[in-house]
Design an enzyme around this catalytic site. Structure first.
Site: not given
Ligand code: AMP
Length: 182
Positions: A13, A87, A126, A128, A139
Site C-alpha cells: 500500500k 482499518r 522490510r 521494521r 498483524r
Molecule cells: P502500518 O504502517 O500501516 O503498517 O501501521 C503500523 C502500525 O500502526 C499498525 O500495526 C498499528 O499498530 C498502527 N496503525 C496504523 N494505522 C492504524 C489505523 N488506521 N488504526 C489503528 N492502528 C493503526
C-alpha cells in the site's frame, strides 16, 4: 481523486500510494507513518500509541480519527490517498462522517491482494521494528478480523475494486491506474 488503499500489512500500500501521489500531486495520508513520527518525537500521541504498535495491535479508533480529521483539513481541495486507514468499521464510519461534513466523497476504495506467504516474505525483508515473525502473524490476524470486513462495508457503493498486488511495482501501479480510470 479521493482514494482509499486497503490491504494486508506488507501488500504494498505504501509503495503504491507514494507513486500515485507523486504522479497526480495528491496528498499521501498514511496513519502508520504519522504514528511512527509521533513515536520517534515522543509526543503524547506517540507515547500513547507505542505499546499497541509494537505488539501489532491497532491504536484506538478515536485517536486515529482525531489524527485524520486534522490532516484532512491540510489537503485543501486536492486529491488524497488514504494508506492504512480506515482499518476498522468504526474508522470507516468516522471517515464517512468527516467527509460528509466537508461535502466530500470517496471516489475509489482499492483493495490490494496477495497470498499470506507473499506478504510475510515482504515484511520479513522490510525489517521494521514491528516486523518480527510473531508480530507479523498477529498483524495478519488483526487484518483478517478487523479490516477485511470493510470490503463488505464498501461493496454496496460500487466504488470498491480489487487489484492483484503480486508482481512488479510498475505493473501493479498500472492495474491500480486502470481501476481508478473506470
Ligand atoms: P502500518 O504502517 O500501516 O503498517 O501501521 C503500523 C502500525 O500502526 C499498525 O500495526 C498499528 O499498530 C498502527 N496503525 C496504523 N494505522 C492504524 C489505523 N488506521 N488504526 C489503528 N492502528 C493503526
Amino acid at each position: 481523486m479521493r482514494v482509499v488503499l486497503l490491504g494486508a500489512p506488507g501488500v504494498g500500500k505504501g509503495t503504491q500510494a507514494e507513486i500515485l501521489c507523486r504522479k497526480h500531486s495528491w496528498v499521501h495520508l498514511a496513519t502508520g507513518d504519522m504514528l511512527r513520527e509521533a513515536v520517534s518525537r515522543k509526543t503524547p500521541l506517540g507515547l500513547k500509541a507505542e505499546a499497541a504498535m509494537s505488539r501489532g495491535d491497532l491504536v484506538e479508533d478515536q485517536v486515529i480519527l482525531g489524527l485524520i480529521d486534522d490532516k484532512l483539513d491540510g489537503t485543501g481541495g486536492s486529491g488524497f490517498v488514504l494508506d492504512g486507514f480506515p482499518r476498522t468499521l468504526e474508522q470507516a464510519r468516522g471517515l464517512d462522517a468527516m467527509l460528509s461534513r466537508r461535502k466530500l466523497d470517496l471516489d475509489r476504495v482499492v483493495c490490494l491482494t496477495a497470498a499470506d506467504d507473499v506478504v510475510v516474505e515482504r515484511l520479513v525483508g522490510r525489517g521494521r521494528s514491528d516486523d518480527t515473525p510473531d508480530t507479523i502473524r498477529h498483524r495478519l490476524e488483526v487484518f483478517r478480523r478487523s479490516t477485511e470486513p470493510l470490503m463488505d462495508y464498501y461493496q454496496p457503493r460500487s466504488i470498491l475494486r480489487t487489484v492483484d498486488g503480486v508482481g512488479e511495482i510498475e505493473d501493479i501501479h498500472g492495474r491500480i491506474e486502470s481501476v481508478l480510470g473506470e
